[in-house]
Design a protein around this motif. Structure first.
Motif, short mmCIF file in Angstrom:
data_model
loop_
_atom_site.label_atom_id
_atom_site.label_comp_id
_atom_site.label_asym_id
_atom_site.label_seq_id
_atom_site.Cartn_x
_atom_site.Cartn_y
_atom_site.Cartn_z
N SER A 88 4.98 -49.35 -14.44
CA SER A 88 3.69 -50.05 -14.47
C SER A 88 2.54 -49.07 -14.47
CB SER A 88 3.56 -50.99 -13.27
OG SER A 88 4.55 -51.96 -13.29
N GLN A 89 2.66 -48.00 -13.68
CA GLN A 89 1.60 -47.00 -13.59
C GLN A 89 1.38 -46.32 -14.95
OE1 GLN A 89 -0.37 -46.65 -10.94
NE2 GLN A 89 -1.61 -45.30 -12.18
N LEU A 115 -0.36 -48.85 -17.27
CA LEU A 115 -1.78 -48.95 -16.95
C LEU A 115 -2.55 -47.73 -17.45
CD1 LEU A 115 -1.82 -50.44 -13.35
CD2 LEU A 115 -2.69 -51.50 -15.43
N GLN A 116 -1.98 -46.54 -17.24
CA GLN A 116 -2.65 -45.32 -17.69
C GLN A 116 -2.79 -45.29 -19.20
OE1 GLN A 116 -4.17 -43.09 -15.58
NE2 GLN A 116 -5.10 -42.57 -17.52
N GLU A 117 -1.78 -45.75 -19.92
CA GLU A 117 -1.84 -45.79 -21.39
C GLU A 117 -2.93 -46.75 -21.85
OE1 GLU A 117 -1.04 -44.86 -25.29
OE2 GLU A 117 -0.20 -43.88 -23.52
N LEU A 118 -3.05 -47.91 -21.20
CA LEU A 118 -4.09 -48.87 -21.57
C LEU A 118 -5.48 -48.34 -21.23
CD1 LEU A 118 -2.33 -52.17 -20.49
CD2 LEU A 118 -2.71 -51.34 -22.82
N ILE A 119 -5.61 -47.58 -20.16
CA ILE A 119 -6.89 -46.95 -19.82
C ILE A 119 -7.22 -45.88 -20.85
CG2 ILE A 119 -8.04 -45.45 -18.13
CD1 ILE A 119 -6.45 -47.01 -15.96
N ASP A 120 -6.22 -45.05 -21.22
CA ASP A 120 -6.44 -44.00 -22.22
C ASP A 120 -6.86 -44.57 -23.56
OD1 ASP A 120 -5.75 -42.18 -20.27
OD2 ASP A 120 -3.72 -41.83 -21.06
N ARG A 121 -6.31 -45.74 -23.91
CA ARG A 121 -6.65 -46.37 -25.19
C ARG A 121 -7.94 -47.20 -25.11
NH1 ARG A 121 -1.25 -48.40 -28.24
NH2 ARG A 121 0.05 -46.59 -27.81
N LYS A 122 -8.57 -47.16 -23.95
CA LYS A 122 -9.83 -47.87 -23.68
C LYS A 122 -9.69 -49.38 -23.81
CE LYS A 122 -12.72 -43.93 -24.72
NZ LYS A 122 -12.33 -43.26 -23.54
N VAL A 123 -8.49 -49.89 -23.46
CA VAL A 123 -8.25 -51.32 -23.40
C VAL A 123 -8.64 -51.84 -22.03
CG1 VAL A 123 -6.45 -53.12 -23.49
CG2 VAL A 123 -6.40 -51.20 -25.11
N LEU A 124 -8.40 -51.03 -21.00
CA LEU A 124 -8.75 -51.37 -19.63
C LEU A 124 -9.72 -50.34 -19.06
CD1 LEU A 124 -5.31 -52.23 -17.99
CD2 LEU A 124 -7.02 -53.83 -18.82
N GLY A 151 -6.45 -51.34 -6.78
CA GLY A 151 -7.23 -51.09 -7.98
C GLY A 151 -7.54 -52.38 -8.69
N VAL A 152 -8.68 -52.41 -9.34
CA VAL A 152 -9.10 -53.56 -10.13
C VAL A 152 -9.44 -53.05 -11.51
CG1 VAL A 152 -10.80 -55.41 -10.36
CG2 VAL A 152 -9.97 -54.78 -8.10
N TYR A 153 -9.01 -53.78 -12.55
CA TYR A 153 -9.22 -53.35 -13.93
C TYR A 153 -9.93 -54.44 -14.71
CZ TYR A 153 -5.73 -49.94 -12.61
OH TYR A 153 -5.04 -48.95 -11.97
N LEU A 154 -10.80 -54.03 -15.61
CA LEU A 154 -11.47 -54.95 -16.52
C LEU A 154 -10.86 -54.80 -17.90
CD1 LEU A 154 -15.28 -54.57 -15.73
CD2 LEU A 154 -13.77 -56.46 -15.13
N LEU A 155 -10.61 -55.91 -18.56
CA LEU A 155 -10.11 -55.89 -19.93
C LEU A 155 -11.31 -55.74 -20.85
CD1 LEU A 155 -7.74 -56.24 -21.89
CD2 LEU A 155 -8.15 -58.70 -21.78
N ASN A 156 -11.32 -54.70 -21.66
CA ASN A 156 -12.43 -54.45 -22.57
C ASN A 156 -12.35 -55.37 -23.77
OD1 ASN A 156 -13.40 -52.32 -20.97
ND2 ASN A 156 -11.98 -50.90 -21.94
N SER A 157 -13.48 -55.84 -24.21
CA SER A 157 -13.55 -56.70 -25.39
C SER A 157 -13.30 -55.88 -26.64
CB SER A 157 -14.93 -57.35 -25.47
OG SER A 157 -15.05 -58.06 -26.67
N SER A 158 -12.56 -56.47 -27.57
CA SER A 158 -12.30 -55.78 -28.84
C SER A 158 -13.46 -55.96 -29.81
CB SER A 158 -11.01 -56.28 -29.48
OG SER A 158 -11.13 -57.67 -29.75
N GLN A 159 -14.37 -56.88 -29.48
CA GLN A 159 -15.53 -57.12 -30.32
C GLN A 159 -16.74 -56.43 -29.72
OE1 GLN A 159 -15.84 -61.33 -30.55
NE2 GLN A 159 -14.09 -61.57 -31.90
N LYS A 160 -17.49 -55.76 -30.54
CA LYS A 160 -18.68 -55.06 -30.08
C LYS A 160 -19.93 -55.86 -30.46
CE LYS A 160 -16.41 -51.52 -28.62
NZ LYS A 160 -16.22 -51.28 -27.26
N ASP A 161 -20.86 -55.94 -29.54
CA ASP A 161 -22.14 -56.61 -29.83
C ASP A 161 -23.03 -55.63 -30.57
OD1 ASP A 161 -22.16 -58.19 -26.59
OD2 ASP A 161 -21.32 -58.88 -28.48
#
Length: 63
Positions: free
Chosen positions: A11-12, A15-24, A52-62
Motif C-alpha cells: 500500500s505504501q 500511495l507513493q507512486e500515485l503521489i509521484d504521478r501527481k494523482v494524490l 496521513g490524509v490524501y487529496l485526489l487531484n482533478s484530471s481537469q484543469k480550470d
C-alpha cells in the motif's frame, strides 16, 4: 482473452507512486497540525485519527 498478471505491491508503494504521478497530494497532519474528521452516521461522537490524509487531484484543469 489474455489474463493480466498483477504483481503484489505494498500500500505504501502504491500511495507513493500515485503521489509521484501527481494523482494524490498528501496533506500534512499529526500532532503538530490540527485536523479533524467526523463520522457521518454511526458513532458520531467517537474521534477519528489518521496518520496521513490524501487529496485526489482533478484530471481537469480550470483555465
Amino acid at each position: 482473452m489474455k489474463e493480466l498478471d498483477i504483481k503484489k505491491i505494498s500500500s505504501q508503494k502504491l500511495l507513493q507512486e500515485l503521489i509521484d504521478r501527481k494523482v494524490l497530494t498528501q496533506i500534512p497532519v499529526g500532532l503538530y497540525k490540527e485536523f479533524e474528521l467526523r463520522r457521518k452516521y454511526k458513532n458520531r461522537d467517537k474521534p477519528i485519527t489518521y496518520d496521513g490524509v490524501y487529496l485526489l487531484n482533478s484530471s481537469q484543469k480550470d483555465f
